[in-house]
Design an enzyme around this catalytic site. Structure first.
Site, PDB file in Angstrom:
ATOM      1  N   ASP A  25       0.714  -1.100  -0.084  1.00  0.00           N
ATOM      2  CA  ASP A  25       0.147  -0.106   0.209  1.00  0.00           C
ATOM      3  C   ASP A  25       0.907   1.290  -0.017  1.00  0.00           C
ATOM      4  O   ASP A  25       1.925   1.309   0.439  1.00  0.00           O
ATOM      5  CB  ASP A  25      -0.989  -0.001   1.301  1.00  0.00           C
ATOM      6  CG  ASP A  25      -2.129   0.805   1.107  1.00  0.00           C
ATOM      7  OD1 ASP A  25      -2.254   1.499  -0.137  1.00  0.00           O
ATOM      8  OD2 ASP A  25      -2.553   1.105   1.920  1.00  0.00           O
ATOM      9  N   GLY A  28      -0.128   5.367  -4.561  1.00  0.00           N
ATOM     10  CA  GLY A  28      -0.787   6.593  -4.999  1.00  0.00           C
ATOM     11  C   GLY A  28      -0.179   7.721  -4.096  1.00  0.00           C
ATOM     12  O   GLY A  28       0.329   8.729  -4.639  1.00  0.00           O
ATOM     13  N   TRP A  30       2.676   8.058  -2.609  1.00  0.00           N
ATOM     14  CA  TRP A  30       4.189   8.292  -3.002  1.00  0.00           C
ATOM     15  C   TRP A  30       4.197   9.031  -4.369  1.00  0.00           C
ATOM     16  O   TRP A  30       4.998   9.928  -4.227  1.00  0.00           O
ATOM     17  CB  TRP A  30       4.825   6.874  -3.280  1.00  0.00           C
ATOM     18  CG  TRP A  30       6.298   6.801  -3.847  1.00  0.00           C
ATOM     19  CD1 TRP A  30       7.121   6.751  -2.831  1.00  0.00           C
ATOM     20  CD2 TRP A  30       6.899   7.045  -4.952  1.00  0.00           C
ATOM     21  NE1 TRP A  30       8.350   6.751  -3.491  1.00  0.00           N
ATOM     22  CE2 TRP A  30       8.105   7.152  -4.793  1.00  0.00           C
ATOM     23  CE3 TRP A  30       6.400   7.122  -6.242  1.00  0.00           C
ATOM     24  CZ2 TRP A  30       8.935   7.115  -5.951  1.00  0.00           C
ATOM     25  CZ3 TRP A  30       7.123   7.234  -7.109  1.00  0.00           C
ATOM     26  CH2 TRP A  30       8.517   7.326  -7.050  1.00  0.00           C
ATOM     27  N   ARG A  38      -0.739   9.120 -10.214  1.00  0.00           N
ATOM     28  CA  ARG A  38      -0.753   7.882  -9.509  1.00  0.00           C
ATOM     29  C   ARG A  38      -0.217   6.572 -10.346  1.00  0.00           C
ATOM     30  O   ARG A  38       0.507   5.798  -9.796  1.00  0.00           O
ATOM     31  CB  ARG A  38      -2.376   7.611  -9.008  1.00  0.00           C
ATOM     32  CG  ARG A  38      -2.798   8.434  -8.120  1.00  0.00           C
ATOM     33  CD  ARG A  38      -4.219   8.161  -7.719  1.00  0.00           C
ATOM     34  NE  ARG A  38      -4.295   6.667  -7.133  1.00  0.00           N
ATOM     35  CZ  ARG A  38      -4.292   6.436  -5.802  1.00  0.00           C
ATOM     36  NH1 ARG A  38      -3.996   7.434  -5.260  1.00  0.00           N
ATOM     37  NH2 ARG A  38      -4.483   5.400  -5.523  1.00  0.00           N
ATOM     38  N   HIS A  42       2.344   3.434  -9.115  1.00  0.00           N
ATOM     39  CA  HIS A  42       2.366   1.975  -9.446  1.00  0.00           C
ATOM     40  C   HIS A  42       3.430   1.487 -10.168  1.00  0.00           C
ATOM     41  O   HIS A  42       4.092   0.239  -9.534  1.00  0.00           O
ATOM     42  CB  HIS A  42       0.876   1.470  -9.983  1.00  0.00           C
ATOM     43  CG  HIS A  42      -0.109   1.922  -9.323  1.00  0.00           C
ATOM     44  ND1 HIS A  42      -0.539   1.505  -7.935  1.00  0.00           N
ATOM     45  CD2 HIS A  42      -1.332   2.615  -9.624  1.00  0.00           C
ATOM     46  CE1 HIS A  42      -1.551   2.065  -7.616  1.00  0.00           C
ATOM     47  NE2 HIS A  42      -2.182   2.782  -8.674  1.00  0.00           N
ATOM     48  N   ASN A  73     -10.690  -2.897  -6.371  1.00  0.00           N
ATOM     49  CA  ASN A  73      -9.817  -1.915  -6.974  1.00  0.00           C
ATOM     50  C   ASN A  73     -10.499  -1.544  -8.325  1.00  0.00           C
ATOM     51  O   ASN A  73      -9.987  -0.649  -8.952  1.00  0.00           O
ATOM     52  CB  ASN A  73      -8.428  -2.499  -7.259  1.00  0.00           C
ATOM     53  CG  ASN A  73      -7.554  -2.458  -5.691  1.00  0.00           C
ATOM     54  OD1 ASN A  73      -6.765  -3.263  -5.742  1.00  0.00           O
ATOM     55  ND2 ASN A  73      -7.879  -1.409  -5.220  1.00  0.00           N
ATOM     56  N   ARG A 185       2.018  -4.867   6.134  1.00  0.00           N
ATOM     57  CA  ARG A 185       1.171  -4.082   5.218  1.00  0.00           C
ATOM     58  C   ARG A 185       2.335  -2.631   5.266  1.00  0.00           C
ATOM     59  O   ARG A 185       2.447  -2.202   6.557  1.00  0.00           O
ATOM     60  CB  ARG A 185      -0.021  -3.848   5.919  1.00  0.00           C
ATOM     61  CG  ARG A 185      -0.882  -2.723   4.948  1.00  0.00           C
ATOM     62  CD  ARG A 185      -2.235  -2.534   5.696  1.00  0.00           C
ATOM     63  NE  ARG A 185      -2.820  -1.782   4.543  1.00  0.00           N
ATOM     64  CZ  ARG A 185      -4.032  -1.766   4.034  1.00  0.00           C
ATOM     65  NH1 ARG A 185      -4.852  -2.818   4.720  1.00  0.00           N
ATOM     66  NH2 ARG A 185      -4.442  -0.985   3.327  1.00  0.00           N
ATOM     67  N   ARG A 191      -5.190  -2.229   8.951  1.00  0.00           N
ATOM     68  CA  ARG A 191      -6.258  -3.252   8.514  1.00  0.00           C
ATOM     69  C   ARG A 191      -5.791  -4.406   7.594  1.00  0.00           C
ATOM     70  O   ARG A 191      -4.953  -4.175   6.985  1.00  0.00           O
ATOM     71  CB  ARG A 191      -7.458  -2.483   7.832  1.00  0.00           C
ATOM     72  CG  ARG A 191      -7.398  -1.498   7.086  1.00  0.00           C
ATOM     73  CD  ARG A 191      -8.562  -1.032   6.570  1.00  0.00           C
ATOM     74  NE  ARG A 191      -8.230  -0.022   5.525  1.00  0.00           N
ATOM     75  CZ  ARG A 191      -8.158   1.397   5.986  1.00  0.00           C
ATOM     76  NH1 ARG A 191      -8.364   1.858   6.972  1.00  0.00           N
ATOM     77  NH2 ARG A 191      -7.975   2.378   4.864  1.00  0.00           N
ATOM     78  N   GLU A 204       1.507 -13.661  12.021  1.00  0.00           N
ATOM     79  CA  GLU A 204       2.068 -12.439  12.640  1.00  0.00           C
ATOM     80  C   GLU A 204       1.828 -11.034  11.664  1.00  0.00           C
ATOM     81  O   GLU A 204       2.080 -11.186  10.583  1.00  0.00           O
ATOM     82  CB  GLU A 204       3.823 -12.193  13.013  1.00  0.00           C
ATOM     83  CG  GLU A 204       3.770 -13.503  13.960  1.00  0.00           C
ATOM     84  CD  GLU A 204       3.201 -12.913  15.611  1.00  0.00           C
ATOM     85  OE1 GLU A 204       2.943 -11.866  15.891  1.00  0.00           O
ATOM     86  OE2 GLU A 204       2.765 -13.849  16.287  1.00  0.00           O
TER      87      GLU A 204
HETATM   88  C1  FPP Z   1      -2.225   0.038  -3.256  1.00  0.00           C
HETATM   89  O1  FPP Z   1      -1.674   1.283  -3.198  1.00  0.00           O
HETATM   90  C2  FPP Z   1      -1.471  -0.515  -4.239  1.00  0.00           C
HETATM   91  C3  FPP Z   1      -2.374  -0.965  -5.404  1.00  0.00           C
HETATM   92  C4  FPP Z   1      -3.562  -0.982  -5.591  1.00  0.00           C
HETATM   93  C5  FPP Z   1      -1.605  -1.520  -6.797  1.00  0.00           C
HETATM   94  C6  FPP Z   1      -0.406  -2.383  -6.252  1.00  0.00           C
HETATM   95  C7  FPP Z   1       0.375  -2.640  -7.289  1.00  0.00           C
HETATM   96  C8  FPP Z   1       1.643  -2.877  -7.756  1.00  0.00           C
HETATM   97  C9  FPP Z   1       2.785  -2.735  -6.573  1.00  0.00           C
HETATM   98  C10 FPP Z   1       2.160  -2.854  -9.037  1.00  0.00           C
HETATM   99  C11 FPP Z   1       1.893  -4.383  -9.527  1.00  0.00           C
HETATM  100  C12 FPP Z   1       2.797  -4.883 -10.400  1.00  0.00           C
HETATM  101  C13 FPP Z   1       3.406  -5.971 -10.310  1.00  0.00           C
HETATM  102  C14 FPP Z   1       4.510  -6.438 -11.220  1.00  0.00           C
HETATM  103  C15 FPP Z   1       3.039  -7.063  -9.160  1.00  0.00           C
HETATM  104  P1  FPP Z   1      -2.768   2.605  -3.416  1.00  0.00           P
HETATM  105  O2  FPP Z   1      -2.966   2.848  -4.818  1.00  0.00           O
HETATM  106  O3  FPP Z   1      -4.040   2.127  -2.656  1.00  0.00           O
HETATM  107  O4  FPP Z   1      -1.880   4.008  -2.678  1.00  0.00           O
HETATM  108  P2  FPP Z   1      -2.367   4.841  -1.847  1.00  0.00           P
HETATM  109  O5  FPP Z   1      -3.157   4.229  -0.520  1.00  0.00           O
HETATM  110  O6  FPP Z   1      -1.309   5.603  -1.449  1.00  0.00           O
HETATM  111  O7  FPP Z   1      -3.502   5.663  -2.705  1.00  0.00           O
END
Ligand code: FPP
Length: 237
Positions: A25, A28, A30, A38, A42, A73, A185, A191, A204
């Site tokens: 997590d 976005g 970052w 956003r 990713h 998502n 996480r 959560r 854990e």
């Molecule tokens: C949650 O961060 C992240 C996701 C919903 C997508 C995770 C996907 C990747 C790390 C790339 C996947 C690619 C591969 C190759 C496995 P968020 O967008 O909810 O972040 P935020 O809470 O800061 O908005």
């Protein structure tokens, strides 16, 4: 509490820690904090994932599970959903090219039905050609733990099987890898977000404020040290 240190820098695992799951997590936030879209978050997240997966392989972990895309998502803007699917496809392509370099056994867990046909066939192919490799890597795509449990109960019902804990575990997407010993996480939220609800029974839980794109091997070392400092009693004393 023994903790095996290799070269003092990285930790060494034993049989108490064979499977780690990650809720990646913070992509976005970052990106937004850097004034980037956003999607760039990713992309940075996908790089961090590859770095962590490689490190887990080096540590000799038996299994790793990551939450790449949840059943919830799809509510995100279409452009962001497309960007995540593109990253998955790019990643699978690069894995096929570099197969000689690593020993990962890929599994995509979740309902593939609504995914693009090209992505689905790439997933099938990567699973097939890596099935004899050592480290299990479960990538959860269109995954939700409640949906997974409903699917498992439906399977058991349609096969007329008795419902018990072992039968349920074996009907889940993760039957080949078992339960995670630890769930990490990133991103500061405390959560579980519909991830591995059944499998998390004795895991854990480790939470860190670090955003996923900033998470790397030394952060995983810190999580592993924390894991070994805890006492797991499984309901005993
Ligand atoms: C949650 O961060 C992240 C996701 C919903 C997508 C995770 C996907 C990747 C790390 C790339 C996947 C690619 C591969 C190759 C496995 P968020 O967008 O909810 O972040 P935020 O809470 O800061 O908005």
């Amino acid at each position: 509490m023994p903790l095996f240190i290799k070269n003092k820098k990285s930790v060494m695992l034993d049989e108490r820690l064979t499977h780690i799951a990650f809720i990646m997590d913070g992509n976005g936030r970052w990106a937004t904090s850097r004034g980037l879209p956003r999607e760039q978050g990713h992309r940075a997240g996908a790089k961090a994932f590859q770095n962590v997966a490689q490190y887990c392989e080096t540590l000799g972990l038996k299994a790793m599970t990551v939450y790449a895309f949840s059943t919830e998502n799809w509510k995100r803007p279409a452009r962001e959903v497309e960007a995540i699917m593109d990253l998955l496809e790019e990643y699978i392509d690069s894995c096929e090219k570099e197969l000689k370099d690593h020993s990962v056994q890929f599994h995509f867990i979740g309902d593939r039905t609504p995914l693009r046909p090209a992505l689905r066939s790439k997933m099938d192919r990567l699973e097939e050609i890596t099935q004899d490799n050592r480290m299990i890597l479960n990538i959860a795509v269109n995954y939700g733990a409640r949906a997974e449990l409903c699917r498992a109960f439906e399977t058991l019902k349609s096969e007329g099987q008795t419902i018990n804990e072992q039968a349920i575990s074996e009907a889940l997407y993760t039957s080949h890898s078992g339960d995670p010993d630890m769930i990490v996480r990133t991103g500061g939220d405390l959560r579980i977000s519909n991830f591995l609800l059944w499998q998390a029974a004795y895991a854990e839980l480790y939470f860190t404020d670090k955003l996923w794109p900033d998470f790397g091997p030394s952060d995983l070392d810190a999580a592993i040290r924390e894991f070994y400092s805890r006492q797991r009693r499984y309901g005993g004393v």
